[in-house]
Structures are given as C-alpha cells and as structure tokens.
Design an enzyme around this catalytic site. Structure first.
Site, PDB file in Angstrom:
ATOM      1  CB  SER A  98      -0.930  -0.065   1.399  1.00 31.64           C
ATOM      2  OG  SER A  98      -1.508   1.173   1.828  1.00 31.64           O
ATOM      3  CE1 TYR A 146      -3.941  -2.405   5.743  1.00 25.18           C
ATOM      4  CE2 TYR A 146      -3.050  -0.250   4.926  1.00 25.18           C
ATOM      5  CZ  TYR A 146      -3.551  -1.471   4.771  1.00 25.18           C
ATOM      6  OH  TYR A 146      -3.726  -1.790   3.221  1.00 25.18           O
TER       7      TYR A 146
END
Length: 340
Positions: free
Chosen positions: A196, A209
């Site tokens: 990501s 995350y």
C-alpha cells in the site's frame, strides 16, 4: 586503487544504462509474458483485489489456487473463475496438415480452493503442502491477504494489533518460506507483494496498518536483494503499492474535499489491471497513481515539518478519522443489538 576506480566507472555506466532501459519502457512497452498453465497462488482471494487478480489470471489461462479464510466467498471467486474458463472453453478449429480442418482441444479449466488462515503459520505450511501434493509446484505467489483493525492506537486491543501485523506482514514470510525453495531450485518463479502507499508514507490513526505495510515492503525489498545475490535471474519480484482503493476496507476515508476530485479513491479494476501489467512485464515496483512516486520522493528529501504542512493542506493528516469514527459507531451499534 586503480582497480577500485575502474570498477567505480563501470558501476556508473551500469547505472546510466539502467536509466536508459527504464526510459525506453516509457516509449516501447515491453511484451507481456505468458502465464498459461502456470500455477498461481493468491492469498485473500475471496474478495476485493484478490478476487480481481484471480479473474485476471484466469483470463490468461493460469491454474488458480485460491486461499482465503472464508470458504463461502472463496468458492464464489472460484465460480467466477470457472465462468471465465467456460467462456474460453469453446472448441476452436485450425487448418490441418493436408489442407483440412482439425479441432483444437478446448481449454481445460483448473481452479482449486483452500481454506487457509495466513495469520497462522501452521495453517500456511500445511496448506502449502496440500497444494504441492494436489496441484504441483507453484510458479506465481500473490501475497494479497490483508486486514485493518479500524481503531486509534490507544483504543485498539492488543490482539487486533497483533492480528494486523501477522496477516499483513508475517504471513509473507511463511508463504515465501513455503514456496521459494522450489523456485530457487528451478530458477523460475514470481513473487508479488500487494502492499500500500501507506507502507511508503504513513498517516494518523492507522499505526498498526502502516507498520504492517512498511514491514511488508521492507521484507519484499530485502528478499529482492537476496534473490539477486543468489544470481537466480529466473525469479522475479513485483511490489504493488496502490493509493486508497475503493474496496470498502477504508470506507469513509476522506481527504480535503477540494482536492478529492484530483485524487479520488482508485477503482479496484483499474488498480489490478495496472498491477497485472507490471507483473506480466516483470516490473519490480508499481505505484498507482504515479503521483505516489513523487510523494515518496518528496518525503525522502523534505524536512518533517514541511511534510506536515503538505499533509494538512491536502487533508491527509486526519483523512482516516471519518473511517475510524464509522467503524467505532458500527461496533457500538452491534454491541447495542447484542445487548452488551
């Protein structure tokens, strides 16, 4: 001393040649390789990007091995893959050796599903052994499975933090340890890390995350160097770093409304198509959209306070707060319904 100087100039030439080759790809796009008949393992195949990767590889006639913790959603993906195979399954004809017509055998669909919790290494290793026994050796590994806790750090249970780190990062170690040895032996394979943009530059509210994705990217980069050091030129690595993808994982995430039209959430189909192009041309890294490259570069050279100013201008400093608020509200509603 002269040897070192000579080697230094050789390195300079190689670096310049690497720039030339990279620039040439902008002019003449390299030909996509064939993955027909190759065994492709996709983790987190039951939904989101994993499902779309499965469909794209099915269209290219790969043998699909779908892993997911949810059996039902994984089977739904498999059914979509079978439908794609069925559409390609019509018999074709070609000219025979003596001017006649012979029938080309229809494509035989092959898709396998396995329930696997990649957050448990025993599950990964046992499922990998089943795949080798029932399907064969793996050619392509797509490390795609991912989770998000959806809590501010000080409100997040330790168990959810650990779960995020294990699924998003540690699982990559275990799947790679399961399938890389045979790839090295055969000098053939491709490992894809779906990370990501939040693994390149973080934001507030999703510390677990971001840490897990930073870890996945660090693992991928180190592994890429190890493969190069082993001089196994038949093994390729691709790192996928998309901006916010509209899969529902970060539903409610918003940047500044005046900026949002220029940086909208990515359509999952577009994200996967860009990733597939990178994978099939052995591109080491793909960031979508391309502005992610620039942001990552600026983060490397600008003072931290300058980065903070840019974040605040874009509304990226608190972009996750609406998402976190929605998750908290949904959790409170569920607790109220359950009488907690």
């Amino acid at each position: 001393m002269m040897i070192i100087i000579a080697e230094f100039f050789v390195v300079i030439l190689k670096v310049l040649w690497a720039f030339v080759k990279a620039g040439a790809k902008w002019v003449v796009w390299p030909k996509e390789k064939s993955v027909a008949g190759q065994v492709c393992v996709i983790t987190g195949a039951g939904s989101g990007l994993g499902r779309l990767f499965a469909k794209e590889f099915a269209r290219r006639r790969a043998i699909l091995v779908l892993w997911d913790i949810n059996s039902q959603s994984n089977e739904e993906t498999a059914e979509m893959v079978r439908q794609i195979y069925h559409e390609m399954d019509s018999p074709k004809t070609k000219d025979g050796p003596v001017g006649g017509v012979e029938e080309v055998p229809p494509f035989q669909p092959q898709v396998y599903t396995y329930v696997c919790d990649v957050g448990k290494r025993e599950s990964v290793y046992s499922t990998a052994e089943k795949v080798r026994r029932e399907v064969g050796e793996v050619d392509i590994l797509i490390n795609n499975a991912g989770v998000v806790s959806g809590h501010h750090l000080l409100e997040c249970p330790d168990e959810l933090i650990e779960r995020t780190m294990v699924v998003n990062c540690h699982a990559h170690f275990w799947t790679t340890k399961a399938f890389l040895p045979k790839m090295l032996e055969l000098n053939h394979g491709h490992i894809v890390t779906v990370a990501s943009s939040l693994g390149l530059f973080g934001t507030a509210g999703v510390e677990d995350y971001c840490a897990s994705k930073f870890g996945a990217i660090g693992f991928h980069e180190s592994l890429s160097h190890e493969v190069k050091a082993s001089e196994k030129d038949g093994i390729n690595m691709t790192l996928v770093c998309p901006y916010l993808v509209d899969t529902g994982m970060f539903k409610g995430c918003r940047i500044r409304k005046e900026i949002e039209p220029f940086l909208p959430p990515l359509k999952p189909e577009f994200c996967v198509k860009q990733a597939m192009r990178a994978i099939l041309t052995d591109q080491p890294m793909i960031c979508t959209p391309r502005i992610v490259y620039m942001v990552n570069f600026m983060k490397s050279i600008l003072p931290f306070e300058a980065i903070v100013c840019m974040y605040r201008f874009l509304g990226a400093d608190k972009c996750m707060y609406p998402f976190l608020a929605q998750r908290k509200e949904a959790m409170n509603n569920n607790e109220a319904k359950n009488g907690i």
